[in-house]
Design a protein around this motif. Structure first.
Motif, PDB file in Angstrom:
ATOM      1  N   LEU A  53       0.826  -1.215   0.000  1.00  0.00           N
ATOM      2  CA  LEU A  53       0.000   0.000   0.000  1.00  0.00           C
ATOM      3  C   LEU A  53       0.858   1.262   0.000  1.00  0.00           C
ATOM      4  O   LEU A  53       0.564   2.227  -0.702  1.00  0.00           O
ATOM      5  N   LEU A  54       1.939   1.271   0.808  1.00  0.00           N
ATOM      6  CA  LEU A  54       2.825   2.435   0.844  1.00  0.00           C
ATOM      7  C   LEU A  54       3.503   2.657  -0.502  1.00  0.00           C
ATOM      8  O   LEU A  54       3.643   3.796  -0.964  1.00  0.00           O
ATOM      9  N   PHE A  55       3.943   1.583  -1.129  1.00  0.00           N
ATOM     10  CA  PHE A  55       4.590   1.702  -2.434  1.00  0.00           C
ATOM     11  C   PHE A  55       3.614   2.251  -3.470  1.00  0.00           C
ATOM     12  O   PHE A  55       3.960   3.121  -4.275  1.00  0.00           O
ATOM     13  N   ALA A  56       2.369   1.768  -3.459  1.00  0.00           N
ATOM     14  CA  ALA A  56       1.364   2.249  -4.411  1.00  0.00           C
ATOM     15  C   ALA A  56       1.053   3.724  -4.181  1.00  0.00           C
ATOM     16  O   ALA A  56       0.909   4.503  -5.130  1.00  0.00           O
ATOM     17  N   TRP A  57       0.970   4.143  -2.909  1.00  0.00           N
ATOM     18  CA  TRP A  57       0.697   5.558  -2.605  1.00  0.00           C
ATOM     19  C   TRP A  57       1.840   6.447  -3.096  1.00  0.00           C
ATOM     20  O   TRP A  57       1.606   7.499  -3.695  1.00  0.00           O
ATOM     21  N   TYR A  58       3.090   6.015  -2.847  1.00  0.00           N
ATOM     22  CA  TYR A  58       4.244   6.806  -3.299  1.00  0.00           C
ATOM     23  C   TYR A  58       4.278   6.898  -4.815  1.00  0.00           C
ATOM     24  O   TYR A  58       4.543   7.960  -5.373  1.00  0.00           O
ATOM     25  N   TRP A  59       4.012   5.829  -5.506  1.00  0.00           N
ATOM     26  CA  TRP A  59       4.077   5.829  -6.968  1.00  0.00           C
ATOM     27  C   TRP A  59       2.999   6.725  -7.573  1.00  0.00           C
ATOM     28  O   TRP A  59       3.227   7.405  -8.574  1.00  0.00           O
TER      29      TRP A  59
END
Length: 255
Positions: A53-59
């Protein structure tokens, strides 16, 4: 401990009596071990989900962050460029002074008299006057005796062709600030500078092929001036003077 041991008495042969009864140990496995393993597995899966989820938000936010970063860099570059502009620096300093005046050059018509002086204006562009300074007869009148920073800049653009395609040589450009004071009884030169335009090589600093030669003469220093002193400028080659966008200015501020 992972395992617990329970002791259970097995029924013996009644005929053998209590003395000869055999005791059998039965080992019961505890449920704590598999509960712990399940908990570790659940935590691991939870950490993986949070990471995804954190990776998707950053991207998803990355383009916006890059845009904001680019805008910030552009603003910083603009601010830095403004700070390196001499007129910007002088205007900021003089605006904080109790007494200051900043003048900009008026436009010059080539049909006007050759010996007509450069006209200064106080009511246009960035020009202002405060703290008792006055512009009278194209001269700055000093309001009080004290230390003052006097400055001026004259910008020139000279055509280095004489109309027949030939290059001109050593066209002199000069800019001077004069002072008239009752204490000295006559006028005196405060500052002056001379430049030579249209040198032999087109690679000379300030020369642009097809656009002539461009450069500026800047003057600035601190002086002890008296009340009522008059300051004015003298500039040659007025037909080549650049008067727009604050390229030519004249000012004084108290220290």
């Amino acid at each position: 401990m992972d395992n617990m041991v329970a002791y259970t008495a097995a029924p013996g042969d009644v005929e053998q009596g209590p003395e000869e009864r055999t005791v059998v140990l039965l080992k019961k496995k505890s449920s704590a071990a598999w509960i712990w393993k399940v908990s570790v597995a659940v935590l691991f899966v939870a950490f993986c989900i949070v990471g995804i989820l954190l990776f998707a938000w950053y991207w998803n936010r990355r383009p916006e962050m890059l845009t904001q970063s680019g805008q910030t860099e552009a603003l910083m570059e603009k601010h830095t460029a403004e700070k390196t502009d001499p007129q910007y620096t002088l205007r900021r300093i003089s605006s904080k002074a109790k007494a200051a005046i900043h003048l900009e050059a008026g436009s010059y018509d080539e049909d006007e008299e050759v010996d007509k002086p450069l006209e200064w204006r106080s009511g246009q562009g960035q020009a202002f006057a405060q703290g008792g300074f006055q512009l009278a007869n194209n001269q700055i009148i000093i309001p009080q005796t004290g230390l003052y920073f006097v400055y001026s800049q004259a910008s020139f653009r000279v055509s280095c062709n004489d109309g027949e395609g030939a290059r001109r040589r050593l066209t002199p450009l000069s800019h001077r600030i004069w002072r008239d004071s009752d204490s000295i009884g006559s006028k005196a030169s405060l500052m002056s500078a001379v430049r030579s335009a249209c040198q032999n090589t087109a690679q000379e600093d300030g020369y642009i092929v097809g656009q002539g030669w461009y450069n500026a003469i800047y003057l600035g220093a601190v002086f002890q001036l008296n009340r009522g002193d008059k300051l004015w400028t003298e500039t040659n080659q007025l037909s080549a003077l650049e008067t727009e966008d604050g390229k030519t200015f004249f000012g004084v501020f108290a220290l």
